[in-house]
Design a protein around this motif. Sequence first.
Motif, mmCIF file in Angstrom:
data_model
loop_
_atom_site.group_PDB
_atom_site.id
_atom_site.type_symbol
_atom_site.label_atom_id
_atom_site.label_comp_id
_atom_site.label_asym_id
_atom_site.label_seq_id
_atom_site.Cartn_x
_atom_site.Cartn_y
_atom_site.Cartn_z
ATOM 1 N N ILE A 19 5.650 -3.489 5.992
ATOM 2 C CA ILE A 19 4.752 -2.929 7.015
ATOM 3 C C ILE A 19 4.206 -1.583 6.568
ATOM 4 O O ILE A 19 2.995 -1.323 6.644
ATOM 5 N N MET A 20 5.098 -0.736 6.062
ATOM 6 C CA MET A 20 4.682 0.592 5.608
ATOM 7 C C MET A 20 3.780 0.508 4.380
ATOM 8 O O MET A 20 2.825 1.274 4.232
ATOM 9 N N LEU A 21 4.070 -0.435 3.499
ATOM 10 C CA LEU A 21 3.243 -0.609 2.301
ATOM 11 C C LEU A 21 1.822 -1.012 2.694
ATOM 12 O O LEU A 21 0.834 -0.526 2.130
ATOM 13 N N HIS A 22 1.727 -1.896 3.676
ATOM 14 C CA HIS A 22 0.420 -2.331 4.170
ATOM 15 C C HIS A 22 -0.325 -1.169 4.827
ATOM 16 O O HIS A 22 -1.549 -1.029 4.655
ATOM 17 N N LYS A 23 0.407 -0.325 5.555
ATOM 18 C CA LYS A 23 -0.210 0.841 6.193
ATOM 19 C C LYS A 23 -0.768 1.801 5.138
ATOM 20 O O LYS A 23 -1.844 2.365 5.306
ATOM 21 N N ILE A 24 -0.039 1.978 4.053
ATOM 22 C CA ILE A 24 -0.503 2.846 2.966
ATOM 23 C C ILE A 24 -1.817 2.324 2.395
ATOM 24 O O ILE A 24 -2.758 3.084 2.155
#
Length: 239
Positions: free
Chosen positions: A99-104
Motif C-alpha cells: 500500500i505504501m509503495l503504491h502511495k509513493i
Amino acid sequence: MGKFRREKTTIEKIKESKILKVILEDTVLKIILFSVVGCCLFAIIYYGFGIDDYLENKSIYKEAEELVSEKEYVEAVSMLREIPDFKDTGELQNEIYPIMLHKIDQYLSNENSPSSEEYISSMKYNLSLSVKERAELKEREEKLEKLQNIQLTEVREKLKYTDPYEGMPEADIEYSSWGSPTEIEYERDYDAKSVDKRVKSFKWIHKDGQGRIDEIKTLMIKQGSVWGEPSISHYYVNQ
C-alpha cells in the motif's frame, strides 16, 4: 542409650502456630489471608510470565491496526517498530508494504516530493524489509532524488529574478537577485546568545569606477530567515 529429639519441620511449626490457628478459625481473617496469597500468586504469574508485556504489546498492535484502517500508514509503521517480535507484527507489515509503495508511486507521479520522502523514510527505518523490497524502495528513492534536483533547479532559477523579502530563508538569499553578500556582520556577543536571539546583517556594498561607495543593500537575519524589510541606501558623490 539416649533418645534423639527430632527437629520439627517448618510446616509442622506453621501448623502448630497459635496465630495461624486464630486466623483459620476466624472467617474474615481467613478471607483476608487467602486474598493476600491470591494477589501474590497473581503478581508472580502476571509479571513473571510476561503477561504485562504481552498486553502492552497487544495494545500497541491494536492501535497500529486502527491507524491502518484510518490510512495513517506512516504513524502505523512507526508504532509497529516498537513491537518487532509481536506475533502479528510481520503480517500487518506485509499488508502495509504494498500500500505504501503504491502511495509513493502516486506521489512521485504528482511530483509531490515531501510526501514521497516521508513515506520512503518511514518504510526504510521502520519496516523489516527483504532484499527484494529494499531494492524496490531504493528504486523509488533514486527517482525522488532526481525529482528533488529538478525542483531545486527550478526554484533557484526563479530566485534569480526575486529580490530578498521578509521571511525569505537564509539559504535562498545567495540565489536571489542580490546574489551573495559582500559582508556579514554579527551583533555583539552573538555566540553567547541563544539561537532565537542571535541577529546578523548581510550587506551588499557597491562602489563606483573610482572605488567610492555609492550603494549599500542591507538585510537582517534572525532564526534562519530575513528579519524585517531589506533596505537600500544610495550615496551621491560630488564629481
